[in-house]
Design a protein around this motif. Structure first.
Motif, PDB file in Angstrom:
ATOM      1  N   PHE A   1       0.645  -1.223   0.056  1.00  0.00           N
ATOM      2  CA  PHE A   1      -0.038   0.050   0.147  1.00  0.00           C
ATOM      3  C   PHE A   1       0.887   1.082  -0.041  1.00  0.00           C
ATOM      4  N   LYS A   2       1.777   1.313   0.723  1.00  0.00           N
ATOM      5  CA  LYS A   2       2.808   2.728   1.132  1.00  0.00           C
ATOM      6  C   LYS A   2       3.486   2.894  -0.277  1.00  0.00           C
ATOM      7  N   PHE A   3       4.121   1.769  -0.869  1.00  0.00           N
ATOM      8  CA  PHE A   3       4.911   2.131  -1.907  1.00  0.00           C
ATOM      9  C   PHE A   3       4.184   2.166  -3.359  1.00  0.00           C
ATOM     10  N   SER A   4       3.024   1.970  -3.370  1.00  0.00           N
ATOM     11  CA  SER A   4       2.160   2.342  -4.545  1.00  0.00           C
ATOM     12  C   SER A   4       1.328   3.387  -4.404  1.00  0.00           C
ATOM     13  N   ARG A   5       1.076   4.079  -3.364  1.00  0.00           N
ATOM     14  CA  ARG A   5       0.266   5.083  -3.089  1.00  0.00           C
ATOM     15  C   ARG A   5       0.408   6.337  -4.047  1.00  0.00           C
ATOM     16  N   HIS A   6       1.693   6.557  -4.714  1.00  0.00           N
ATOM     17  CA  HIS A   6       1.997   7.802  -5.347  1.00  0.00           C
ATOM     18  C   HIS A   6       1.554   7.281  -6.815  1.00  0.00           C
ATOM     19  N   ARG A   7       1.093   6.064  -6.974  1.00  0.00           N
ATOM     20  CA  ARG A   7       0.687   5.792  -8.465  1.00  0.00           C
ATOM     21  C   ARG A   7      -0.632   6.211  -8.843  1.00  0.00           C
TER      22      ARG A   7
ATOM     23  N   ALA B   1       6.741   1.707  -6.278  1.00  0.00           N
ATOM     24  CA  ALA B   1       8.221   2.160  -6.541  1.00  0.00           C
ATOM     25  C   ALA B   1       9.271   1.060  -6.943  1.00  0.00           C
ATOM     26  N   GLY B   2       9.069  -0.153  -6.496  1.00  0.00           N
ATOM     27  CA  GLY B   2      10.029  -1.050  -6.583  1.00  0.00           C
ATOM     28  C   GLY B   2      11.257  -0.713  -6.017  1.00  0.00           C
ATOM     29  N   PHE B   3      12.334  -1.579  -6.607  1.00  0.00           N
ATOM     30  CA  PHE B   3      13.601  -1.098  -6.004  1.00  0.00           C
ATOM     31  C   PHE B   3      14.716  -1.848  -6.977  1.00  0.00           C
ATOM     32  N   ASP B   4      16.119  -1.464  -6.759  1.00  0.00           N
ATOM     33  CA  ASP B   4      17.054  -2.072  -7.617  1.00  0.00           C
ATOM     34  C   ASP B   4      17.684  -3.362  -7.067  1.00  0.00           C
ATOM     35  N   MET B   5      17.340  -4.444  -7.822  1.00  0.00           N
ATOM     36  CA  MET B   5      17.915  -5.792  -7.128  1.00  0.00           C
ATOM     37  C   MET B   5      19.344  -5.770  -6.828  1.00  0.00           C
ATOM     38  N   ARG B   6      20.138  -4.815  -7.182  1.00  0.00           N
ATOM     39  CA  ARG B   6      21.365  -5.140  -6.520  1.00  0.00           C
ATOM     40  C   ARG B   6      21.641  -4.932  -5.225  1.00  0.00           C
ATOM     41  N   TYR B   7      20.463  -4.337  -4.737  1.00  0.00           N
ATOM     42  CA  TYR B   7      20.417  -4.156  -3.103  1.00  0.00           C
ATOM     43  C   TYR B   7      19.656  -4.831  -2.514  1.00  0.00           C
ATOM     44  N   LYS B   8      19.106  -5.959  -3.059  1.00  0.00           N
ATOM     45  CA  LYS B   8      18.261  -7.003  -2.431  1.00  0.00           C
ATOM     46  C   LYS B   8      18.744  -7.555  -1.398  1.00  0.00           C
TER      47      LYS B   8
ATOM     48  N   TRP C   1      11.624 -13.976   0.105  1.00  0.00           N
ATOM     49  CA  TRP C   1      12.499 -13.190  -0.743  1.00  0.00           C
ATOM     50  C   TRP C   1      11.604 -12.491  -1.662  1.00  0.00           C
ATOM     51  N   ALA C   2      12.480 -11.612  -2.357  1.00  0.00           N
ATOM     52  CA  ALA C   2      11.798 -10.532  -3.299  1.00  0.00           C
ATOM     53  C   ALA C   2      12.300 -10.478  -4.573  1.00  0.00           C
ATOM     54  N   GLU C   3      11.264 -10.013  -5.659  1.00  0.00           N
ATOM     55  CA  GLU C   3      11.962  -9.502  -6.947  1.00  0.00           C
ATOM     56  C   GLU C   3      11.060  -8.188  -7.274  1.00  0.00           C
ATOM     57  N   ALA C   4      12.072  -7.240  -7.905  1.00  0.00           N
ATOM     58  CA  ALA C   4      11.358  -6.076  -8.448  1.00  0.00           C
ATOM     59  C   ALA C   4      12.232  -5.319  -9.510  1.00  0.00           C
ATOM     60  N   LYS C   5      11.536  -4.275  -9.997  1.00  0.00           N
ATOM     61  CA  LYS C   5      12.328  -3.166 -10.924  1.00  0.00           C
ATOM     62  C   LYS C   5      12.111  -2.052 -10.443  1.00  0.00           C
ATOM     63  N   PRO C   6      12.964  -0.828 -10.363  1.00  0.00           N
ATOM     64  CA  PRO C   6      12.709   0.410 -10.084  1.00  0.00           C
ATOM     65  C   PRO C   6      11.691   1.150 -10.964  1.00  0.00           C
ATOM     66  N   ASN C   7      10.615   1.489 -10.159  1.00  0.00           N
ATOM     67  CA  ASN C   7       9.477   2.376 -10.528  1.00  0.00           C
ATOM     68  C   ASN C   7       8.398   1.318 -11.346  1.00  0.00           C
ATOM     69  N   GLU C   8       8.621  -0.068 -11.226  1.00  0.00           N
ATOM     70  CA  GLU C   8       7.665  -0.996 -11.838  1.00  0.00           C
ATOM     71  C   GLU C   8       7.030  -1.916 -10.931  1.00  0.00           C
ATOM     72  N   GLY C   9       7.359  -1.756  -9.562  1.00  0.00           N
ATOM     73  CA  GLY C   9       6.667  -2.474  -8.468  1.00  0.00           C
ATOM     74  C   GLY C   9       7.508  -3.566  -8.011  1.00  0.00           C
ATOM     75  N   ALA C  10       7.206  -4.443  -7.077  1.00  0.00           N
ATOM     76  CA  ALA C  10       7.721  -5.207  -6.240  1.00  0.00           C
ATOM     77  C   ALA C  10       6.944  -6.218  -6.050  1.00  0.00           C
ATOM     78  N   THR C  11       7.647  -7.620  -5.761  1.00  0.00           N
ATOM     79  CA  THR C  11       6.804  -9.019  -5.393  1.00  0.00           C
ATOM     80  C   THR C  11       7.583  -9.509  -4.164  1.00  0.00           C
ATOM     81  N   PHE C  12       6.825  -9.582  -3.130  1.00  0.00           N
ATOM     82  CA  PHE C  12       7.408 -10.437  -2.241  1.00  0.00           C
ATOM     83  C   PHE C  12       6.973 -11.939  -2.196  1.00  0.00           C
ATOM     84  N   TYR C  13       7.785 -12.898  -1.856  1.00  0.00           N
ATOM     85  CA  TYR C  13       7.481 -14.182  -1.855  1.00  0.00           C
ATOM     86  C   TYR C  13       7.550 -14.752  -0.396  1.00  0.00           C
TER      87      TYR C  13
END
Length: 761
Positions: A663-669, A694-701, A739-751
């Motif tokens: 909810f928090k990281f998608s509220r600006h969409r 917002a997503g995030f850069d997987m380099r910092y997972k 674990w998680a998968e994401a792309k900056p500004n394309e959202g994130a998925t937490f498993y």
């Protein structure tokens, strides 16, 4: 009584007996010419009145020696003592006939097995005149039947009582002139119906048209006797398979007087032979069609005399290539050199069967591992006629057995390399497995316990309750037990064992035994106790820190609020901003302290496991977040989630953090979108929360789940940096993975995944 008084039960009309001198001559000649039967007359008292050649040949007495003697001398002493001769005459006199089979005595004292028929002879007025007695030596047949029974052949002759024969006389033209009771029983005619009739009426119409009855008489005259087997016809039209012997009768000058005809019903024997032939044909077809087995016959020297399709497939030879060849060509050269083929035949003859496994050779020279069974084949006289040889290619089975042995050895190494003790037992609680780990724990070796009942090895199980755990496993249930004892010696007080008992299930789904893994947890218990003490001290410290830190924070926040309320109007804009900064940081510090306390408690809190409805839990979190979303409309897709076993309170914190972050990281969409669902991969259920934020850069997972690690600035997205660390700790406590998968500004998925039950409390 003399033979002249009455010679047969029925006499032919005078016109039919014209070719004969007298009926007495006719009977005498017929009787004298029959050599396979002792046919003689007895007077009313049982004394011998006539004597034929067959009687002299079978019994050894000449007529001069025996006529006038009582016929009981032909019976064994035990039969004479039991008055069997007199009883037989009584039966014949009362019933008209008496038939018997049994031992009789020759002149030289030797015994022979005889078929005897005694017929009462009466005059026209019904007066008893004497007896006619027909005896046949059946010793050879009797011995053959005994031999057949001993060798247990597939079909045995079953002799039920005495055999009965149709014994009649024909005149030279083939007309019936005498008729006995056996003929009446066998053919169905009374004497008055058949005497004077031609014997062709006993033949089927097709044989009559072919002239077979006349040819039979002609051949009997030419050859001295004629024997035949074929269909004959009864009075009622039914057919029976008969053995027929026709013997010509001549007077002293060799003039033909007629024929003696002996008929025997062989219908049952023929039916049995037909069944036997049918079974043999079926067996032959079966053997010829079997392809998985080489089924062959050898003669007495070991040469191949039959060859089936399985033999061709297994050994590679066609029938025309191998028939007549010695079976030693199927053996490797080293076995042939040692005489193994011949030795196997000798063993089969000696023991009745020989079985072996070893290498054999195909036509192309390749070798295969064979299972071989050789059985001697003998005839009715137990004379060896050859060998039956069945060969099966067991190469794959041998390879599989070798692989099983290798796997078993590997498994034993794994079991014995474990520091835990591993044991197995059958349904009688007898030990079938005892690892080296169990030997170390118990002080008892495998040799001392294998095959023995548990209570015999460890009688104290009744006191410690271990016997109940064995019973539970045999009922098909698992049980975990702590504090048991497996040492035959009194263990030290500080030794703590933990055991898990499980059922062993066979291929048919039935419980065949049990398995137990026994672990020495003494060191772990010591560490857990120390950890419990440390946690208690940490809890006290956390409470103290919380209290000591919260007091000045509350004071700072309170004085800043009072300063703002009392002197706010006197402060310029920058002063009011600084007071706000002081208050915000004091409140944020309080939130950090609360988050740290929650994080610390999550690692120490005892798990209270129940079945958790994740769908209902996620829906309640979504409803709560929507109420506090501040007017942001988030589109939520919640799919049904499989229930899970876990601590409901702690799992709620995981769900709150993951959905709250979505909810928090998608509220600006423009159109915030959150998906909550699960999917199955094999036996594992993977739950996930996906957003388009917002997503995030997987380099910092790797920083995601660290305490106070943030990938977004606090001014952009509020938070303490502890939520995901707390979620990971709770999932770890349950034995799962996150674990998680994401792309900056394309959202994130937490498993995350969770086992069916938590691995540790």
């Amino acid at each position: 009584m003399t033979l002249r008084k009455r010679t047969t039960s029925h006499s032919a009309p005078p016109e039919l007996a014209a070719p004969f001198r007298t009926s007495e001559d006719l009977f005498r000649l017929m009787v004298e010419n029959v050599q396979d039967y002792a046919i003689f007359m007895l007077d009313v008292g049982g004394r011998v009145a006539t004597w034929n050649t067959g009687a002299e040949r079978i019994k050894g007495y000449s007529a001069e020696e025996i006529i006038g003697q009582h016929f009981s001398r032909f019976y064994p002493p035990e039969d004479v003592q039991a008055r069997k001769p007199e009883r037989e005459l009584q039966v014949a006199a009362a019933e008209g006939r008496c038939g018997d089979e049994g031992w009789r005595i020759r002149k030289d004292g030797s015994r022979f097995w005889a078929s005897v028929a005694i017929t009462a002879l009466r005059g026209a007025d019904g007066e008893l005149l004497g007896f006619g007695k027909v005896t046949r030596d059946l010793t050879q047949r009797h011995e053959m039947e005994r031999a057949l029974r001993e060798t247990d052949q597939r079909f045995r002759l079953i002799v039920e009582g005495a055999k009965e024969y149709a014994l009649l006389m024909l005149d030279p033209k083939g007309r019936v002139v005498s008729w006995n009771a056996g003929a009446e029983r066998l053919k169905g005619y009374h004497a008055e119906e058949i005497v004077g009739q031609h014997h062709s009426r006993f033949y089927p119409p097709e044989d009559v048209r072919a002239g077979k009855p006349e040819r039979a008489l002609q051949q009997a005259l030419v050859e001295g006797q004629w024997e035949d087997e074929g269909w004959r016809v009864r009075k009622d039209g039914s057919r029976f398979w008969a053995n027929v012997i026709i013997t010509p009768l001549h007077d002293a000058q060799g003039t033909p007087l007629g024929f003696a005809k002996l008929t025997r019903d062989l219908t049952e024997r023929r039916r049995a032979e037909a069944v036997l032939r049918q079974n043999e044909e079926r067996l032959r077809l079966m053997v010829d069609s079997v392809k998985d087995y080489a089924i062959i016959m050898l003669d007495r020297e070991g040469r191949v005399i039959s060859w089936n399709a399985g033999a061709e497939r297994t050994k590679g030879y066609r029938a025309e290539e191998i028939l007549g060849r010695h079976f030693s060509r199927f053996y490797p050269p080293e076995d042939v050199a040692q005489g193994k083929p011949e030795w196997e035949l000798e063993r089969a003859m000696r023991d009745g069967q020989f079985e072996d496994e070893g290498w054999r050779v195909r036509k192309d020279g390749s070798r295969f591992w064979a299972n071989v069974v050789i059985t001697p084949v003998r005839d009715a006289q137990q004379v060896l006629v050859g060998f039956a040889k069945v060969t099966r290619d067991a190469t794959e089975r041998r390879r599989a057995e070798a692989e099983i042995r290798r796997q078993r050895g590997f498994t034993e190494q794994l079991i014995n390399s474990s520091t835990d003790g591993i044991l197995a037992f059958d349904r009688e609680c007898r030990y079938t497995l005892w690892s080296q780990g169990m030997a170390r724990i118990s002080g008892v070796t495998a040799e001392e316990v294998m095959g023995r009942p548990a209570l015999e090895v460890f009688p104290f199980f009744r006191d410690t309750g271990e016997d109940k755990h064995y019973a539970t496993a045999l009922e098909g249930r698992k049980v975990n037990a702590e504090g048991g004892r497996y040492s035959v010696h009194e263990p030290a007080a500080h030794v703590v064992l933990e055991a898990q008992y499980s059922p062993l299930v066979g291929d048919d789904g039935q419980v065949v035994g049990g398995l137990a893994v026994v672990r020495d947890v003494t060191e772990r218990k010591r560490v857990e106790e120390e950890l419990a003490r440390s946690n208690a001290e940490l809890e006290k410290f956390s409470y103290s820190v919380s209290h000591d830190l919260r007091a000045p924070l509350r004071a700072i926040d309170g004085f800043a609020r009072a300063l703002h309320e009392d002197y706010g109007p006197a402060l310029n804009a920058d002063g009011q901003r600084l007071i706000g900064v002081i208050r915000d940081n004091a409140q944020r510090m309080g939130q950090l302290i609360d988050a740290l306390l929650n994080f610390s408690r999550a690692g120490r809190q005892q798990l209270v496991t129940t079945t958790v409805d994740l769908t209902a839990l996620a829906q309640s979190v979504v409803d709560e977040l929507r109420r506090t979303a501040g007017g942001v409309a988030v589109e939520v897709s919640l799919q049904p989630l499989p229930p899970i076993t876990g601590d409901a309170t702690l799992l709620r914190q995981v769900v709150v953090n993951l959905i709250g972050n979505a909810f928090k990281f998608s509220r600006h969409r423009t159109h915030p979108d959150v998906d909550i669902a699960a999917h199955r991969e094999g036996d594992t259920v993977i739950y996930y929360v996906r957003d388009n934020g917002a997503g995030f850069d997987m380099r910092y997972k790797d920083k995601l789940f660290g305490v106070f690690q943030r990938l977004h600035h606090v001014e952009e997205f509020e938070g303490t940096g502890v939520g995901l660390a707390l979620a990971q700790r709770i999932i770890d406590r349950h034995g799962g993975r996150i674990w998680a998968e994401a792309k900056p500004n394309e959202g994130a998925t937490f498993y995350f995944t969770l086992p069916s039950a938590p691995l540790r409390a």
